[in-house]
Motif scaffolding. Structure first.
Motif, PDB file in Angstrom:
ATOM      1  N   THR A 688      39.251  36.090  50.197  1.00  0.00           N
ATOM      2  CA  THR A 688      40.167  37.238  50.137  1.00  0.00           C
ATOM      3  C   THR A 688      41.298  36.969  49.155  1.00  0.00           C
ATOM      4  N   ARG A 691      39.774  37.413  45.693  1.00  0.00           N
ATOM      5  CA  ARG A 691      39.371  38.793  45.402  1.00  0.00           C
ATOM      6  C   ARG A 691      40.578  39.703  45.214  1.00  0.00           C
ATOM      7  N   LYS A 692      41.672  39.419  45.927  1.00  0.00           N
ATOM      8  CA  LYS A 692      42.845  40.295  45.823  1.00  0.00           C
ATOM      9  C   LYS A 692      43.450  40.231  44.421  1.00  0.00           C
ATOM     10  N   LEU A 756      35.517  44.584  49.397  1.00  0.00           N
ATOM     11  CA  LEU A 756      36.083  43.421  50.092  1.00  0.00           C
ATOM     12  C   LEU A 756      35.934  43.585  51.605  1.00  0.00           C
TER      13      LEU A 756
END
Length: 826
Positions: A688, A691-692, A756
């Motif tokens: 995460t 990906r953010k 996501l």
């Protein structure tokens, strides 16, 4: 290639083969499988080949031994004091109680077999975080898991056995934190890094200026020498850059680059002639797209060799005999320092403050800035608050480090805090008082300046910002101040905490404990009914927990959708204001013509050597990013203790502790599921976090993609009126595209957010479902008995947790005194 092969080649004096072995994917396992025909093909030179074959033979026969001290260093990846080595006992206790009557275990890291002998081990009471005792625990447990892995059959019960081998291989992780160091030449960055890591002469400082383009990473080295890997840009990239540089000969930066590498010769040459081999004789690695490795005995020796790759030339003094300076071709230099605990899991990166015109260097710069968990902004204390450059760096990079990165701390470091006139005319107490007063004043002024930076504070709270006043020279000399007064020890303590060896050891041992619990639990076939019942309970619980994760993620999606819709509407009328950067301000028309030409040739961005970067894509996307900044910071906080989406991943739980109390006969499987759950949450938090960054940058990258066609068209204009034609082309394209372009950027971000969410939910469900099935629906009658190994690892786990009695109440509840692991309880 893994670290084992690299280290062995270096140890054997065959470091020049490292790149070859890396290209062929030779890891430790393959190294032992190499036969003569493969070696002959791999190593063409007779001398190298003969030496390698002899060393490999000795390694396999066990004659090329490694001392116990070296084993601990390479296995635990931690350094230790020499006097402690004499007290070490690295032998493991006997496995005579296991069903495997051979009683053998692979003891050393090369996989050689020797019989385990019972030993009287010293009590381990020194298991404070990062202690020497922890290193021995990690070493012991790694050897246990290596031995267990080799005993798991590859043929029988392939599904379970393959799963176990994968889980054992996944125990090894490379935790590394990046600390980015920004600051202009002369601010004292090199002296600061040297002082903090305790290597006075590692990074050169003084009369030769640091090159503003070269990124320098400083890491730990498990070998006993100083090393530097020099990574070059490709020759194709340099060829393209030469043509670009020749189009802007009036640029001072062009003259500096070309003169550094070619002297005065370039002024009478065409770009294609400057690619001649004679200019690169000293660096053939550049022509073959390989890294150049330097190995030295001392920091001073390495520093001297690195000068021509990392510094710009100067007249007189150090470096005056250097004819060619290769920094224009260097992408990054990685320096490895031996025997340095502070760098064990930390990389210090001396970063250019402004990115780079060269695309490959600029991309690497952005990637590293986005990876920094901490940033040090370094400036001279005399102008700490008033100096514009450090604050410009902070404003320019805040979105890359904050919402677009993973930075948790910004340290504003004021250097040369001991520089006061007539210092020797005062007593030591007076000197300390003067310095303390001046330092406190500087800290207050810097904090006030930080509070004015509204754009930065969208990404970072006051708690993230801390000011240090340091003196690198005084720390090394200790003439007027105590070490603590220099504040260098504070930065060292921060790096120690960042290393977090305890966490690494505990994660490995906890994972090993879970795997051994699963192995031992899978051997029991008499509790089928309890397994079925627990399996049903866990699957129901998982569905409930997945819903708890899904709901906050869907709410976050809706919040972003609302913010972005407002951002789209705000972006359309503000286009003209965003285009202001394509008009000359203080620059003359002809000068700005060259600047705008660079902008369109580089897809909307231009990074001057000095001054503010032009990034038309960022300007056009600014209303969109402004609209989601606050929501993004709340949804994806960089402070890891909170977790994304209000911590829903961290809160996911199958409640295995409660089930252990009710279903003691399957406690071993439940212990595994608990450790697996924790590993999965750690993995998803990391995914995460990565990906953010892409999600946040998608607004700008979508705009850049939509503008690419017009940039290419504008770049083709030449001659009279080309400046006007370039501006008109950009304006028309933005005007015609604004009703679509901003909506596309919104949709792309929402799509990535949706992806996501689905990835997190899918990974949680599939991973935990597979773990449940293999631990509760599969028998392991062919896998080895690990009763003693489980007891050993559990003992290590309890020591690391620090409170065995408390832990036992969870894992071995008193309510059940008849479970299969009862004999293991203390």
């Amino acid at each position: 290639m893994d670290g084992f092969v690299r280290n062995k080649l270096t140890e054997w004096g065959l470091a020049e083969l490292i790149e070859r072995f890396k290209d062929e994917g030779i890891d430790e396992e393959i190294l032992y499988l190499l036969d003569d025909p493969e070696i002959d093909s791999l190593i063409p030179r007779v001398g190298h080949r003969a030496k390698f074959k002899n060393k490999l033979k000795l390694l396999k026969e066990g004659e090329n031994t490694t001392t116990n001290q070296e084993i601990v260093d390479s296995s635990a990846q931690c350094q230790q004091e020499p006097e402690e080595a004499a007290d070490l006992d690295l032998d493991l206790p006997s496995t005579s109680n296991t069903s495997d009557k051979e009683g053998k275990r692979k003891l050393d890291l090369q996989g050689e077999s020797s019989r385990r002998q019972p030993q009287t081990k010293k009590p381990r009471h020194d298991t404070i975080p990062g202690s020497y005792g922890e290193k021995i625990i990690l070493y012991d447990v790694k050897n246990i898991m290596r031995w267990v892995d080799e005993r798991i059959p590859k043929q029988d019960n392939k599904k379970l056995n393959s799963f176990l081998k994968i889980k054992i291989s996944e125990l090894e992780t490379d935790k590394r934190e990046t600390v980015g160091v920004f600051g202009k030449t002369g601010a004292g960055k090199s002296s600061l890094i040297n002082a903090v890591i305790g290597r006075k002469n590692l990074l050169p400082s003084g009369s030769i200026s640091a090159c503003t383009s070269v990124m320098i990473k400083v890491e730990a080295n498990m070998q006993k020498k100083y090393e530097a890997d020099i990574e070059f840009i490709t020759k194709e990239v340099w060829n393209d850059e030469l043509w670009s540089l020749f189009n802007f000969l009036e640029d001072n930066d062009t003259d500096e680059k070309l003169s550094a590498l070619y002297g005065e010769e370039w002024k009478n040459k065409k770009p294609e002639n400057l690619m001649d081999y004679k200019y690169f004789k000293e660096i053939p690695e550049f022509l073959h797209s390989r890294r150049k490795t330097l190995t030295c005995e001392s920091a001073e020796e390495l520093s001297a060799k690195l000068v021509k790759y990392t510094r710009t030339g100067s007249k007189g003094g150090k470096g005056e005999n250097i004819k060619r300076w290769y920094w224009p071709l260097v992408k990054c230099v990685t320096i490895r320092v031996p025997s340095n605990d502070l760098l064990q899991h930390v990389t210090l990166v001396d970063l250019p403050g402004n990115g780079d015109r060269n695309k490959s260097r600029d991309e690497m710069w952005k990637e590293v800035v986005g990876r920094c968990s901490t940033v040090w902004i370094v400036t001279d204390i005399n102008r700490a608050a008033a100096e514009t450059e450090p604050w410009e760096i902070l404003e320019r990079t805040c979105s890359l480090m904050g919402n677009g990165g993973q930075c948790q701390k910004i340290h504003f470091i004021c250097t040369k805090s001991d520089v006061i006139e007539d210092l020797d005319d005062h007593s030591s107490d007076e000197v300390r008082a003067l310095i303390f007063k001046r330092n406190m004043q500087a800290k207050e002024e810097v904090k006030k300046e930080f509070n004015k930076l509204n754009q930065v504070k969208k990404h970072f709270s006051d708690d993230c910002f801390e000011v240090f006043t340091v003196s690198s020279k005084e720390f090394l000399k200790q003439k007027h101040l105590n070490p603590d007064d220099t504040e260098i020890p504070k930065l060292q303590e921060f790096l120690k905490d960042l290393n977090d060896c305890h966490s690494e050891t505990l994660n490995y041992v906890s994972g090993a404990y879970g795997i051994l619990s699963l192995i031992q639990g899978a051997r029991r076939t008499e509790v089928v009914s309890q397994k079925t019942e627990v399996c049903t309970i866990l699957e129901d619980k998982m569905r409930q927990e997945l819903q708890k994760v899904r709901k906050p993620m869907e709410e976050a999606y809706k919040a972003f959708e609302k913010c972005l819709s407002e951002g789209v509407e705000q972006s359309k009328p503000s286009c003209q204001q965003a285009l202001s950067s394509i008009y000359p301000s203080e620059v003359s028309g002809s000068g700005f013509h060259r600047t705008l030409k660079c902008v369109v040739q580089n897809n909307g961005t231009y990074t001057p050597k000095k001054g503010k970067q032009i990034n038309l894509n960022v300007d056009l996307a600014s209303r969109l990013t402004d609209s989601i900044d606050e929501e993004f910071k709340k949804t994806f906080p960089n402070e890891r203790k909170y977790g994304a989406f209000n911590g829903v991943i961290n809160n996911f739980s199958l409640d295995t502790e409660r089930l252990i109390q009710k279903h003691g006969n399957v406690e071993l499987q439940l212990i595994f599921l608990k450790t697996e759950e924790e590993k999965m949450k750690t993995k998803l938090n990391k995914i995460t976090r990565e990906r953010k960054k892409t999600i946040y940058s998608s607004l700008t990258t979508t705009i850049e993609e939509a503008m690419k066609e017009c940039y290419q068209k504008a770049a083709d204009f030449k001659g009279k009126d080309s400046l006007k034609n370039m501006r008109d082309t950009i304006e028309k394209h933005v005007h015609d595209s604004k009703n679509i372009m901003f909506q596309q950027a919104k949709n792309e971000m929402l799509n990535q957010l949706r992806d996501l969410k689905e990835h997190v939910l899918d990974t949680l469900e599939k991973t935990m479902q597979k773990s449940i099935e293999l631990s509760l629906k599969t028998d392991g009658d062919t896998i080895p008995d690990v009763t003693v190994e489980l007891a050993e690892v559990k003992k290590c786990y309890d020591e690391l947790k620090g409170s065995p009695d408390e832990e036992m109440s969870l894992i071995w509840p008193e309510a059940d005194s008849s479970g299969p692991a009862a004999a293991l309880r203390p």
